[in-house]
Motif scaffolding. Structure first.
Motif, PDB file in Angstrom:
ATOM      1  N   TYR A   9      -6.891   0.345  -4.281  1.00 27.58           N
ATOM      2  CA  TYR A   9      -6.950  -1.018  -4.164  1.00 27.58           C
ATOM      3  C   TYR A   9      -5.730  -1.849  -4.162  1.00 27.58           C
ATOM      4  N   LYS A  10      -4.928  -0.635  -3.826  1.00 27.76           N
ATOM      5  CA  LYS A  10      -3.607  -1.239  -3.206  1.00 27.76           C
ATOM      6  C   LYS A  10      -3.149  -2.097  -2.554  1.00 27.76           C
ATOM      7  N   GLY A  11      -2.481  -3.535  -2.747  1.00 24.60           N
ATOM      8  CA  GLY A  11      -2.750  -4.769  -1.698  1.00 24.60           C
ATOM      9  C   GLY A  11      -3.848  -5.119  -1.692  1.00 24.60           C
ATOM     10  N   PHE A  12      -4.981  -4.980  -2.618  1.00 28.09           N
ATOM     11  CA  PHE A  12      -5.883  -5.974  -2.646  1.00 28.09           C
ATOM     12  C   PHE A  12      -6.304  -6.622  -1.926  1.00 28.09           C
ATOM     13  N   TRP A  13      -5.099  -8.482  -2.596  1.00 29.53           N
ATOM     14  CA  TRP A  13      -5.268  -9.904  -2.436  1.00 29.53           C
ATOM     15  C   TRP A  13      -4.782  -9.737  -1.316  1.00 29.53           C
ATOM     16  N   ALA A  14      -3.093  -8.681  -0.728  1.00 23.26           N
ATOM     17  CA  ALA A  14      -2.495  -8.926   0.190  1.00 23.26           C
ATOM     18  C   ALA A  14      -3.718  -8.805   1.804  1.00 23.26           C
ATOM     19  N   ASN A  15      -4.624  -8.214   1.337  1.00 20.46           N
ATOM     20  CA  ASN A  15      -5.459  -7.567   2.620  1.00 20.46           C
ATOM     21  C   ASN A  15      -6.692  -8.251   2.530  1.00 20.46           C
ATOM     22  N   TYR A  16      -6.906  -9.710   1.207  1.00 19.58           N
ATOM     23  CA  TYR A  16      -7.876 -10.089   0.915  1.00 19.58           C
ATOM     24  C   TYR A  16      -7.301 -11.654   2.071  1.00 19.58           C
ATOM     25  N   GLY A  32     -17.688 -17.345   9.096  1.00 18.36           N
ATOM     26  CA  GLY A  32     -17.220 -16.012   9.066  1.00 18.36           C
ATOM     27  C   GLY A  32     -15.849 -15.656   7.638  1.00 18.36           C
ATOM     28  N   LEU A  33     -15.981 -17.115   6.762  1.00 24.18           N
ATOM     29  CA  LEU A  33     -15.821 -16.907   5.946  1.00 24.18           C
ATOM     30  C   LEU A  33     -15.564 -16.099   4.982  1.00 24.18           C
ATOM     31  N   ILE A  34     -17.439 -16.412   4.651  1.00 28.03           N
ATOM     32  CA  ILE A  34     -17.510 -15.016   4.153  1.00 28.03           C
ATOM     33  C   ILE A  34     -17.776 -13.841   4.414  1.00 28.03           C
ATOM     34  N   ALA A  35     -18.225 -13.504   5.732  1.00 29.58           N
ATOM     35  CA  ALA A  35     -18.497 -12.372   6.254  1.00 29.58           C
ATOM     36  C   ALA A  35     -16.654 -11.933   6.013  1.00 29.58           C
ATOM     37  N   GLY A  36     -15.915 -12.179   5.846  1.00 25.29           N
ATOM     38  CA  GLY A  36     -14.141 -11.634   5.781  1.00 25.29           C
ATOM     39  C   GLY A  36     -13.865 -11.413   4.481  1.00 25.29           C
ATOM     40  N   SER A  37     -14.456 -12.332   3.031  1.00 32.19           N
ATOM     41  CA  SER A  37     -14.638 -11.709   2.292  1.00 32.19           C
ATOM     42  C   SER A  37     -15.550 -10.656   1.617  1.00 32.19           C
ATOM     43  N   ILE A  38     -16.198 -10.333   2.233  1.00 29.01           N
ATOM     44  CA  ILE A  38     -17.380  -8.924   1.536  1.00 29.01           C
ATOM     45  C   ILE A  38     -16.568  -8.256   2.407  1.00 29.01           C
ATOM     46  N   THR A  81     -10.623  -2.208   2.379  1.00 32.31           N
ATOM     47  CA  THR A  81      -9.385  -1.924   1.021  1.00 32.31           C
ATOM     48  C   THR A  81      -9.477  -0.094   0.725  1.00 32.31           C
ATOM     49  N   PRO A  82     -10.372   0.724   0.113  1.00 31.65           N
ATOM     50  CA  PRO A  82      -9.500   1.714  -0.237  1.00 31.65           C
ATOM     51  C   PRO A  82      -9.792   3.047   1.679  1.00 31.65           C
ATOM     52  N   PRO A  83     -10.376   2.615   2.298  1.00 30.60           N
ATOM     53  CA  PRO A  83     -10.228   3.626   3.768  1.00 30.60           C
ATOM     54  C   PRO A  83      -9.153   2.499   4.151  1.00 30.60           C
ATOM     55  N   ASP A  84      -8.791   1.280   3.851  1.00 32.60           N
ATOM     56  CA  ASP A  84      -6.893   1.247   4.436  1.00 32.60           C
ATOM     57  C   ASP A  84      -5.879   1.745   4.033  1.00 32.60           C
ATOM     58  N   VAL A  85      -6.527   1.846   2.833  1.00 31.82           N
ATOM     59  CA  VAL A  85      -4.970   2.702   2.327  1.00 31.82           C
ATOM     60  C   VAL A  85      -5.620   4.095   2.588  1.00 31.82           C
ATOM     61  N   ILE A  86      -6.400   4.267   3.159  1.00 31.15           N
ATOM     62  CA  ILE A  86      -6.098   5.802   2.832  1.00 31.15           C
ATOM     63  C   ILE A  86      -5.518   5.823   4.256  1.00 31.15           C
ATOM     64  N   THR A  87      -6.648   5.201   5.486  1.00 34.11           N
ATOM     65  CA  THR A  87      -5.637   5.317   6.741  1.00 34.11           C
ATOM     66  C   THR A  87      -4.526   4.359   6.797  1.00 34.11           C
ATOM     67  N   GLN A 138       0.902  -1.482   0.082  1.00 34.21           N
ATOM     68  CA  GLN A 138       0.533   0.048  -0.238  1.00 34.21           C
ATOM     69  C   GLN A 138       1.024   1.466   0.254  1.00 34.21           C
ATOM     70  N   LEU A 139       2.108   1.210   0.548  1.00 27.78           N
ATOM     71  CA  LEU A 139       2.856   2.383   0.609  1.00 27.78           C
ATOM     72  C   LEU A 139       3.791   2.714  -0.356  1.00 27.78           C
ATOM     73  N   GLN A 140       3.951   1.297  -1.286  1.00 27.54           N
ATOM     74  CA  GLN A 140       4.897   1.609  -2.319  1.00 27.54           C
ATOM     75  C   GLN A 140       4.413   2.728  -4.366  1.00 27.54           C
TER      76      GLN A 140
END
Length: 304
Positions: A269-276, A214-220, A226-232, A31-33
């Motif tokens: 959406y940088k780092g989306f798959w890592a975030n997922y 839990g798996l379904i909830a984590g996917s959603i 991800t977008p607010p996570d990048v900003i944070t 997310q930082l690169q």
């Protein structure tokens, strides 16, 4: 809110964090690169999740994959103590049920968001330090602003001495949208999915039911957060001047506009798959552990 639920919520998240912190380190670096640089115009030390793991291990050592673990554990314990205890209380008091007695997705969103906001604000200093420690890397693979903290306690001391309590809670208000969106989506989806899986006899065994929900909830949650996570991440990691003001961003909106202008939708959406890969198993483990700990407590209460 039951004190035991508060503690159990925290313990559940601590157990999950030991497994998911390495992918959190990778997510933070990705997310930082290329911060505020157009795609294709910067060097990418982290080109994919597997390659990033190898790169970190090679340059920072295997322990580099657990950077920021101590503040991550503190952050997760505090935020999930509030989130899950508020969720549990809302379910027990039937505040999440509609007039037909069914769990309401909308009410789940509301109570999940409330829990996330409360927990996020209270745990903000540890998220700040976690992010800054996770971004620290060997010079050849360093991305983002590099803070000179040797440990969690050292970071707390440095920030306190330079900017006081305001410095420890820097970015806390901007982190609230991340918490509200992510927690709301996770808690609402988890409660509703558990109910639907039981109602339609798809997955009725308690542990399996909690795992699947839990798996379904984590996917959603990973898509929503991800977008607010990048900003944070950007806000917490940026350097500050002598007055404690950010060197790159003035606040949440300014950060969003600058990222979108310089990096486009891809940047959000940088780092989306890592975030997922972090959120999906972490969410599954946290919610599963929480339900299992609740079951143990109830079994204990029945015997005594």
């Amino acid at each position: 809110m039951a004190t035991s639920d508060f503690v159990l919520g925290g313990l559940a998240s601590v157990g999950a964090t030991f497994f998911t912190n390495p992918i959190e380190v990778i997510k933070t670096r990705i997310q930082l690169q290329g911060e505020l640089a157009a795609r294709g115009t910067y060097v990418e030390p982290y080109k994919g999740i597997v390659q990033a793991f190898v790169t970190v291990a090679k340059n920072d050592g295997m322990l580099g994959l657990q950077k920021g673990l101590a503040p991550a554990l503190c952050f997760q314990f505090i935020i999930n103590s509030f989130r899950l205890s508020i969720y549990s209380t809302a379910v027990e008091k039937r505040w999440m049920h509609n007039k037909q007695g069914e769990i309401s997705y909308g009410l789940g969103l509301m109570w999940g968001a409330i829990g996330g906001v409360v927990g996020s604000y209270c745990s903000s200093p540890f998220f700040l330090i976690k992010t800054q420690l996770q971004s620290q890397a060997a010079k050849q693979i360093a991305v983002g602003f590099q803070h000179e903290h040797s440990s969690m306690s050292d970071a707390l001391r440095q920030i306190w001495q330079k900017n006081g309590i305001v410095g420890l809670w820097r970015g806390s208000v901007a982190a609230l949208p991340r918490a509200a969106v992510g927690s709301g989506a996770q808690i609402a989806t988890f409660g509703k999915t558990k109910s639907l899986l039981q109602e339609y006899d798809l997955v009725t065994q308690p542990s399996c039911n909690s795992f699947c929900a839990g798996l379904i909830a984590g996917s959603i949650m990973s898509v929503a957060i991800t977008p607010p996570d990048v900003i944070t991440t950007r806000l917490y990691n940026q350097g500050v001047d002598a007055q404690g003001r950010g060197l790159l961003y003035k606040g949440w909106l300014d950060c969003f506009l600058k990222i979108f202008k310089a990096e486009g939708v891809y940047g959000m959406y940088k780092g989306f798959w890592a975030n997922y890969l972090r959120i999906a198993p972490h969410s599954t483990l946290v919610l599963l552990f929480f339900d299992e700990l609740i079951a143990v407590r109830e079994k204990y209460d029945l015997h005594y």
